[in-house]
Write an enzyme that holds these catalytic residues in place. Sequence first.
Site, PDB file in Angstrom:
ATOM      1  CG  ASP A  96      -1.897   1.173   1.245  1.00 23.34           C
ATOM      2  OD1 ASP A  96      -2.346   1.582   0.160  1.00 23.34           O
ATOM      3  OD2 ASP A  96      -2.202   1.673   2.347  1.00 23.34           O
ATOM      4  CE1 TYR A 150      -7.733   5.534   3.330  1.00 23.48           C
ATOM      5  CE2 TYR A 150      -8.622   7.144   1.795  1.00 23.48           C
ATOM      6  CZ  TYR A 150      -8.325   6.766   3.086  1.00 23.48           C
ATOM      7  OH  TYR A 150      -8.610   7.609   4.127  1.00 23.48           O
ATOM      8  CG  HIS A 151      -3.143   3.709  -3.879  1.00 19.51           C
ATOM      9  ND1 HIS A 151      -2.191   4.668  -4.166  1.00 19.51           N
ATOM     10  CD2 HIS A 151      -4.339   4.283  -4.179  1.00 19.51           C
ATOM     11  CE1 HIS A 151      -2.779   5.768  -4.598  1.00 19.51           C
ATOM     12  NE2 HIS A 151      -4.085   5.554  -4.608  1.00 19.51           N
ATOM     13  N   PRO A 152      -4.360  -0.621  -1.699  1.00 20.52           N
ATOM     14  CG  PRO A 152      -6.264  -1.678  -0.855  1.00 20.52           C
ATOM     15  CD  PRO A 152      -5.706  -0.318  -1.151  1.00 20.52           C
TER      16      PRO A 152
END
Length: 552
Positions: A310, A484-486
Amino acid sequence: MRVTALQRSGCFKGDPLVLHSFDYIIVGAGSAGCVLANRLSENPATSVLLLEAGGADNNLWIHIPVGYFKTMHNPKLDWCYVTQADQGINGRQLQWPRGKILGGSSSLNGLLYVRGQKEDYDRWSELGNKGWSYSDVLPYFKKSEDQERGADAYHGVGGPLKVSDLRLRRPIADYFIAGAKDIGIPYNEDYNGATQEGVGYFQQTAHKGFRWSTARGFLRPARNRPNLHLKTEAQITRVLFEHKKAVGVEFKKGGQLHQVKANLEVILCAGAIGSPQILQCSGVGPGALLQRVGVPVVHDLPGVGRNLQDHLQTRLVFKTRQKTLNDEVNSPINKLWVGMQYMFSRSGPLTLAASQVTIFTKSAPSVARPDIQFHMQPLSADKPGEGAHKFSAFTMSVCQLRPHSRGHIAITSADPLQYPEIHPNYLSDERDHPVVIGGLRVARRIAQAPSLAPHILSEFVPGAQYQTDAELLQAARSYSQSIYHPSGTCKMGNDAMAVVDDRLRVHGLSGLRVVDASIMPELVSGNTNAPTIMIAEKAADMIVSDAAGMLQ
């Protein structure tokens, strides 16, 4: 194609376990799932079922760009995931919004259109993933795109995804750009073009003042196709297997369980949290974990849920002499004016994407290519999604683009409706520390630049008391948030921890693919929505090609 009258009616009736069949079952109507639903249903002889756990995208705030301030953390629209306490960020837990709605996170995100760097995709190829180099994926970025600026070597027009320039600019953003240029960062009008490095305004997935999610761009034009069937509020509980072949799915809707058969393939598009959770609940994943929680093992695949990555951003807030959006949104009279601007001209603060300005640059001169990204916003708040501060200020956050730290996702129960544990393990790899520290030092150099410094009163967060490397690392641990970039939890590759091959088929099984950000072997250098759409575009071609090959 086998489609019964019951299927055409759009609802399932009778016994809760009545079986129906479709050629393809797509799980998740998000950034990838809506793309696949459109592309696979282009052939009228192919039946497609699209299952979405959330509801219709009819909330007004979904379609107003700044509406993410209203939709994030709303349990009707957002899965509202929360990480486990993480030692790397001083034991804090972070909220991880994920869209639970048609369009998925493309209906909830900050609208920023960023592809990443050429080297990201060449690296995927170097890892043994044939067909994933930059030259291989660029045509798919262009295929999906309807670029407001027109077509060129890097951009397309006429695609389902509208990409436009920002409709809001404020003086403090121009001063920020000038400050970046003062310290040697070049101006870059198109970070999605020939080179990513530089400072410039963001491009966004919006059109004439409205959000352009994949639900709007890809799903809506296909909704009336008789061979495309959509079920909302239908949460998958497991993939169904016969030996090592995926033959369908089970899902819960209206309090009842339903099973549907896939004639050709089941395709998981549930995202970097949902897809590994579904696999694990279906008996595909680390054997020891599955046995511990009481899930019968269908296929021991140790990489499912591992390799979690992330982007962790450290936020800096500066109080200013210059008026910012804080002043506009905190005044009742200004709020009325803001509403009128949007109503009559689709302009003004309600068209605001998550950030106005971005920088891609290096944390140190010795770095070969940009390894940090800035997001600049002409407003400030205690954290994203909360009300603006009562004073004039702006925010610049800086994140490490390619972190070495890896986390994991693991179910804790055989119950598929129970959330898995999310362990990001932020800053657990010491190689990330100098990059984070270097990013904060670059941020302060920009703030002290001649073009920006006269407009700043003071550094509000984290504060001037943080000066040494150790103190700056502590600031990062205390004031960081997820962007919020899993990604990466069902990684593509051919090593022992890979989950899918380079055609996104799950290793050791047939009839099952994963198509979403979870397949990224390494996180791309930037925001993840555009790459996820590209992945789905490419996957659609591979799926159609593979099906044609089976019939020959």
